[in-house]
Motif scaffolding. Structure first.
Motif, PDB file in Angstrom:
ATOM      1  N   ALA A  22       0.800  -1.221   0.000  1.00  4.96           N
ATOM      2  CA  ALA A  22       0.000   0.000   0.000  1.00  4.96           C
ATOM      3  C   ALA A  22       0.835   1.275   0.000  1.00  4.96           C
ATOM      4  O   ALA A  22       0.294   2.362  -0.055  1.00  4.96           O
ATOM      5  N   PHE A  23       2.148   1.192   0.051  1.00  6.81           N
ATOM      6  CA  PHE A  23       2.979   2.381  -0.063  1.00  6.81           C
ATOM      7  C   PHE A  23       2.898   3.009  -1.446  1.00  6.81           C
ATOM      8  O   PHE A  23       3.129   4.186  -1.613  1.00  6.81           O
ATOM      9  N   ALA A  24       2.690   2.220  -2.445  1.00  2.00           N
ATOM     10  CA  ALA A  24       2.842   2.674  -3.820  1.00  2.00           C
ATOM     11  C   ALA A  24       1.748   3.656  -4.225  1.00  2.00           C
ATOM     12  O   ALA A  24       0.786   3.876  -3.515  1.00  2.00           O
ATOM     13  N   ALA A  25       1.913   4.251  -5.424  1.00  2.00           N
ATOM     14  CA  ALA A  25       0.994   5.268  -5.921  1.00  2.00           C
ATOM     15  C   ALA A  25      -0.426   4.721  -6.064  1.00  2.00           C
ATOM     16  O   ALA A  25      -1.386   5.422  -5.822  1.00  2.00           O
ATOM     17  N   THR A  26      -0.584   3.495  -6.497  1.00  2.97           N
ATOM     18  CA  THR A  26      -1.891   2.866  -6.591  1.00  2.97           C
ATOM     19  C   THR A  26      -2.290   2.408  -5.199  1.00  2.97           C
ATOM     20  O   THR A  26      -1.530   1.752  -4.521  1.00  2.97           O
ATOM     21  N   GLN A  27      -3.496   2.759  -4.772  1.00  4.34           N
ATOM     22  CA  GLN A  27      -3.959   2.354  -3.444  1.00  4.34           C
ATOM     23  C   GLN A  27      -4.752   1.062  -3.559  1.00  4.34           C
ATOM     24  O   GLN A  27      -5.600   0.924  -4.447  1.00  4.34           O
ATOM     25  N   LEU A  28      -4.474   0.127  -2.683  1.00  4.54           N
ATOM     26  CA  LEU A  28      -5.201  -1.136  -2.680  1.00  4.54           C
ATOM     27  C   LEU A  28      -6.614  -0.933  -2.163  1.00  4.54           C
ATOM     28  O   LEU A  28      -6.873  -0.024  -1.383  1.00  4.54           O
ATOM     29  N   GLN A  29      -7.513  -1.817  -2.576  1.00  4.67           N
ATOM     30  CA  GLN A  29      -8.887  -1.781  -2.092  1.00  4.67           C
ATOM     31  C   GLN A  29      -9.002  -2.676  -0.865  1.00  4.67           C
ATOM     32  O   GLN A  29      -8.483  -3.797  -0.861  1.00  4.67           O
ATOM     33  N   PRO A  30      -9.689  -2.203   0.159  1.00  2.00           N
ATOM     34  CA  PRO A  30      -9.920  -3.079   1.304  1.00  2.00           C
ATOM     35  C   PRO A  30     -10.837  -4.226   0.901  1.00  2.00           C
ATOM     36  O   PRO A  30     -11.559  -4.133  -0.090  1.00  2.00           O
ATOM     37  N   GLY A  31     -10.793  -5.299   1.665  1.00  2.00           N
ATOM     38  CA  GLY A  31     -11.633  -6.454   1.399  1.00  2.00           C
ATOM     39  C   GLY A  31     -10.876  -7.736   1.678  1.00  2.00           C
ATOM     40  O   GLY A  31      -9.793  -7.730   2.259  1.00  2.00           O
ATOM     41  N   GLU A  32     -11.464  -8.851   1.245  1.00  2.00           N
ATOM     42  CA  GLU A  32     -10.812 -10.139   1.432  1.00  2.00           C
ATOM     43  C   GLU A  32      -9.816 -10.358   0.299  1.00  2.00           C
ATOM     44  O   GLU A  32     -10.139 -10.214  -0.874  1.00  2.00           O
ATOM     45  N   TRP A  33      -8.596 -10.721   0.678  1.00  2.00           N
ATOM     46  CA  TRP A  33      -7.513 -10.948  -0.261  1.00  2.00           C
ATOM     47  C   TRP A  33      -7.034 -12.372  -0.155  1.00  2.00           C
ATOM     48  O   TRP A  33      -6.951 -12.935   0.931  1.00  2.00           O
ATOM     49  N   GLN A  34      -6.715 -12.958  -1.303  1.00  2.00           N
ATOM     50  CA  GLN A  34      -6.114 -14.293  -1.332  1.00  2.00           C
ATOM     51  C   GLN A  34      -4.672 -14.132  -1.793  1.00  2.00           C
ATOM     52  O   GLN A  34      -4.408 -13.555  -2.848  1.00  2.00           O
ATOM     53  N   THR A  35      -3.763 -14.649  -0.989  1.00  2.40           N
ATOM     54  CA  THR A  35      -2.336 -14.552  -1.274  1.00  2.40           C
ATOM     55  C   THR A  35      -1.786 -15.949  -1.510  1.00  2.40           C
ATOM     56  O   THR A  35      -2.026 -16.858  -0.711  1.00  2.40           O
ATOM     57  N   THR A  36      -1.058 -16.123  -2.595  1.00  2.00           N
ATOM     58  CA  THR A  36      -0.419 -17.399  -2.910  1.00  2.00           C
ATOM     59  C   THR A  36       1.090 -17.193  -2.891  1.00  2.00           C
ATOM     60  O   THR A  36       1.608 -16.304  -3.555  1.00  2.00           O
ATOM     61  N   GLU A  37       1.753 -18.020  -2.106  1.00  2.00           N
ATOM     62  CA  GLU A  37       3.200 -17.942  -1.955  1.00  2.00           C
ATOM     63  C   GLU A  37       3.812 -19.231  -2.489  1.00  2.00           C
ATOM     64  O   GLU A  37       3.417 -20.319  -2.095  1.00  2.00           O
ATOM     65  N   THR A  38       4.762 -19.100  -3.411  1.00  2.00           N
ATOM     66  CA  THR A  38       5.458 -20.257  -3.973  1.00  2.00           C
ATOM     67  C   THR A  38       6.960 -20.006  -3.880  1.00  2.00           C
ATOM     68  O   THR A  38       7.398 -18.855  -3.765  1.00  2.00           O
ATOM     69  N   ARG A 146      -7.539  -9.421  -4.692  1.00  2.00           N
ATOM     70  CA  ARG A 146      -8.736  -9.162  -3.893  1.00  2.00           C
ATOM     71  C   ARG A 146      -9.842 -10.057  -4.436  1.00  2.00           C
ATOM     72  O   ARG A 146     -10.101 -10.072  -5.641  1.00  2.00           O
ATOM     73  N   ILE A 147     -10.499 -10.801  -3.546  1.00  2.00           N
ATOM     74  CA  ILE A 147     -11.523 -11.759  -3.998  1.00  2.00           C
ATOM     75  C   ILE A 147     -12.933 -11.371  -3.590  1.00  2.00           C
ATOM     76  O   ILE A 147     -13.874 -12.082  -3.911  1.00  2.00           O
ATOM     77  N   GLY A 148     -13.068 -10.249  -2.872  1.00  2.04           N
ATOM     78  CA  GLY A 148     -14.399  -9.810  -2.487  1.00  2.04           C
ATOM     79  C   GLY A 148     -14.386  -9.031  -1.198  1.00  2.04           C
ATOM     80  O   GLY A 148     -13.327  -8.642  -0.700  1.00  2.04           O
ATOM     81  N   ASP A 149     -15.576  -8.812  -0.662  1.00  5.68           N
ATOM     82  CA  ASP A 149     -15.696  -8.119   0.609  1.00  5.68           C
ATOM     83  C   ASP A 149     -15.324  -9.053   1.736  1.00  5.68           C
ATOM     84  O   ASP A 149     -15.430 -10.284   1.617  1.00  5.68           O
TER      85      ASP A 149
END
Length: 152
Positions: A22-38, A146-149
């Motif tokens: 969220a530091f970057a120029a584009t602001q993230l949207q709040p909500g449910e996020w899915q993160t995949t780490e490989t 982001r996958i939804g609210d």
């Protein structure tokens, strides 16, 4: 010590996934996020890790507090931490964080995240943990969408 190491890795991984985008120029949207780490641990492939978390409006607006939370979590375990470097170039953020505990435990993490849109970011994180002379390394790619609210 193994339990401490696993607990610390869980704290670092969970917080790191949210700590910088969220530091970057584009602001993230709040909500449910899915993160995949490989990626790899000690040079060996590990199965993908998928997590779902709710990002609040405050977290989406300013992730700098989460960097401090990561430091606070590790300091709560008795470590002395410092943020060595955080740089932003447009929608890309790079960072390093270093922590130590009585020379028995040394933790270094570095990464880069790029916001692709308000609902998607991707990055790479490398970490090195030395505990009682034994070194563990990880090199992970992170993709988040982001996958939804948030569910109540």
């Amino acid at each position: 010590m193994d339990h401490f190491k696993k607990e610390l890795l869980a704290i670092v991984t969970g917080v790191t996934l949210w700590a910088y985008p969220a530091f970057a120029a584009t602001q993230l949207q709040p909500g449910e996020w899915q993160t995949t780490e490989t990626g790899t641990e000690n040079g060996k492939p590990v199965p993908p890790a998928v997590e779902k978390e709710c990002m609040t409006a405050e977290e989406a607006r300013d992730a700098t507090g989460l960097v401090n939370e990561m430091k606070k979590a590790m300091t709560g375990q008795g470590a002395q931490c410092q943020t060595a470097d955080i740089q932003q170039n447009g929608d890309t953020v790079t960072y390093t964080l270093k922590c130590a505990m009585e020379k028995q435990f040394i933790f270094n993490i570095s990464g880069t995240y790029t916001l692709q849109s308000p609902t998607r970011y991707a990055g790479r994180m490398k970490s090195e943990i030395t505990m009682m002379g034994q070194k563990t390394t990880a090199d992970k790619a992170i993709e988040a969408v982001r996958i939804g609210d948030c569910k109540k």
